[in-house]
Motif scaffolding. Structure first.
Motif, PDB file in Angstrom:
ATOM      1  N   VAL A  39       0.838  -1.204   0.000  1.00  0.00           N
ATOM      2  CA  VAL A  39       0.000   0.000   0.000  1.00  0.00           C
ATOM      3  C   VAL A  39       0.872   1.252   0.000  1.00  0.00           C
ATOM      4  N   GLU A  40       1.898   1.261   0.840  1.00  0.00           N
ATOM      5  CA  GLU A  40       2.777   2.427   0.926  1.00  0.00           C
ATOM      6  C   GLU A  40       3.520   2.659  -0.386  1.00  0.00           C
ATOM      7  N   LYS A  41       4.014   1.580  -0.997  1.00  0.00           N
ATOM      8  CA  LYS A  41       4.730   1.715  -2.265  1.00  0.00           C
ATOM      9  C   LYS A  41       3.806   2.218  -3.369  1.00  0.00           C
ATOM     10  N   GLU A  42       2.571   1.732  -3.378  1.00  0.00           N
ATOM     11  CA  GLU A  42       1.625   2.149  -4.410  1.00  0.00           C
ATOM     12  C   GLU A  42       1.283   3.629  -4.270  1.00  0.00           C
ATOM     13  N   ILE A  43       1.059   4.072  -3.036  1.00  0.00           N
ATOM     14  CA  ILE A  43       0.743   5.487  -2.804  1.00  0.00           C
ATOM     15  C   ILE A  43       1.914   6.371  -3.221  1.00  0.00           C
ATOM     16  N   THR A  44       3.122   5.980  -2.824  1.00  0.00           N
ATOM     17  CA  THR A  44       4.310   6.774  -3.148  1.00  0.00           C
ATOM     18  C   THR A  44       4.573   6.795  -4.646  1.00  0.00           C
ATOM     19  N   SER A  45       4.406   5.641  -5.299  1.00  0.00           N
ATOM     20  CA  SER A  45       4.653   5.557  -6.740  1.00  0.00           C
ATOM     21  C   SER A  45       3.688   6.446  -7.518  1.00  0.00           C
ATOM     22  N   ARG A  46       2.416   6.391  -7.171  1.00  0.00           N
ATOM     23  CA  ARG A  46       1.430   7.216  -7.870  1.00  0.00           C
ATOM     24  C   ARG A  46       1.674   8.702  -7.615  1.00  0.00           C
ATOM     25  N   TYR A  47       2.053   9.012  -6.392  1.00  0.00           N
ATOM     26  CA  TYR A  47       2.316  10.421  -6.079  1.00  0.00           C
ATOM     27  C   TYR A  47       3.514  10.940  -6.865  1.00  0.00           C
ATOM     28  N   LYS A  48       4.540  10.120  -6.994  1.00  0.00           N
ATOM     29  CA  LYS A  48       5.738  10.555  -7.707  1.00  0.00           C
ATOM     30  C   LYS A  48       5.432  10.806  -9.188  1.00  0.00           C
ATOM     31  N   LEU A  49       4.649   9.921  -9.801  1.00  0.00           N
ATOM     32  CA  LEU A  49       4.272  10.121 -11.203  1.00  0.00           C
ATOM     33  C   LEU A  49       3.466  11.411 -11.368  1.00  0.00           C
TER      34      LEU A  49
END
Length: 348
Positions: A39-49
């Motif tokens: 969940v944390e990786k998905e949130i961070t990845s989407r935010y970075k994009l």
């Protein structure tokens, strides 16, 4: 599996949250559960994009740069590059002086590379600043490129903050040195339960270890400073601590005064009785619930139960639930926030 001297950004962040978690990651311990990390990786990845798209819309000329791209020579490009610190890899055996190296080392090439960190949360934490220091040191170690400041982007509006590495030099040095002392594989790590356990993938594993060792960290209310003092006295387990409990002697009073003392509410109980870790240890040892004092509830009117849910990093509470009795019928209301600080009734 990475060596004990090779420190990835993931392992560095894990150490900031819990040294035991960093130990497991360093030695390739399989994750019992991956829900929280995914969940944390998905949130961070989407935010970075999303952040990079917003920067492009702002006509930002800087381009992203990962550690792998830098190793391939992309760092020698003439355009400004923003080095993503969450991809950094560091050899801790070569960096015992940590940020102190950044204050004295000069760049071997004149290339505008700036360490950056993206965090989706509205309130940056100290971990974000330390991750910038980690990325800057990895950049200096691998390429000789020196940076004194880094950029932190955070929140929905992509706010920007400049971090000066010298402000965190002392603390960062201590962390890097501590990571280098993580025991090698085969040695059991020191397992101390903390607040991060609630969202850690190793939660069940660590709790099992703590229960087997009868560890003092099972007492969540015991502060680290108090735990260290207790250990210094030679008390290392819940069982040992429980033997130190001594109930307070009740003062002899006249009958009228005794009745008045019994009617006092729990808010007037002596603080040492309400938060006695020795009593809590005794309760764990005997598997019992201990009630301090004689609580009494004098409810007047209609009891109303309230439940509030929100996002702490934004100081935003999006749901308030109410439950109460009305003519022997339980009534529930849910108030959802349409916008910040505006509530509407969503269901009844």
């Amino acid at each position: 599996m990475e060596t004990n001297n090779t420190v990835t950004a993931e392992r560095f962040l894990a150490f900031l949250k819990c040294p035991t978690k960093a130990y497991f990651l360093a030695h390739g311990e399989p994750l019992p559960e991956t829900y929280f990390s995914n969940v944390e990786k998905e949130i961070t990845s989407r935010y970075k994009l999303r952040a990079w798209r917003m920067l492009q819309d702002r006509n930002e000329p800087a381009k992203p740069l990962t550690f792998e791209q830098m190793a391939d020579g992309d760092s020698l490009a003439t355009t400004t590059r923003w080095f993503e610190c969450d991809t950094a890899v560091l050899d801790s055996s070569l960096s015992r002086n940590g940020v102190a190296e950044l204050c004295t080392r000069k760049s071997v090439v004149d290339v505008p590379i700036v360490p950056v960190v993206f965090t989706p949360w509205e309130k940056p934490t100290l971990s974000d600043n330390l991750l910038l220091c980690f990325g800057a040191l990895a950049l200096s170690q691998s390429t000789g490129i020196h940076s004194e400041i880094g950029m932190l982007f955070f929140g929905d509006n992509l706010r920007q903050k400049t971090v000066r590495f010298s402000d965190h030099a002392e603390e960062f040095n201590q962390i890097i040195n501590a990571i280098g002392t993580i025991p090698p594989g085969g040695q059991e790590p020191q397992c101390i339960l903390n607040e991060h356990c609630a969202v850690c993938d190793f939660q069940l594993k660590c709790r099992t270890i703590a229960i087997e060792r009868d560890d003092l960290s099972l007492l969540s209310g015991m502060a680290p400073k108090e735990r260290r003092k207790t250990l210094a006295k030679g008390i290392q387990t819940i069982l040992q601590l429980s033997y130190g409990y001594r109930p307070r002697r009740r003062r002899r009073t006249k009958p009228d005064a005794e009745r008045a003392a019994r009617s006092v509410d729990t808010h007037h109980i002596h603080p040492s009785s309400r938060h006695d870790n020795k009593l809590k240890a005794l309760a764990i040892k005997k598997s019992r619930i201990h009630v301090v004092g004689t609580p009494s509830l004098n409810l007047c009117g209609v009891p109303v139960f309230i439940d509030v849910e929100g996002m702490p990093d934004r100081d935003f509470y999006y749901l308030i639930g109410l439950r109460f009795d009305s003519f022997d019928e339980q009534i529930e209301h849910s108030f959802w926030a349409a916008e910040n600080f505006k509530l509407v009734v969503a269901s009844t």
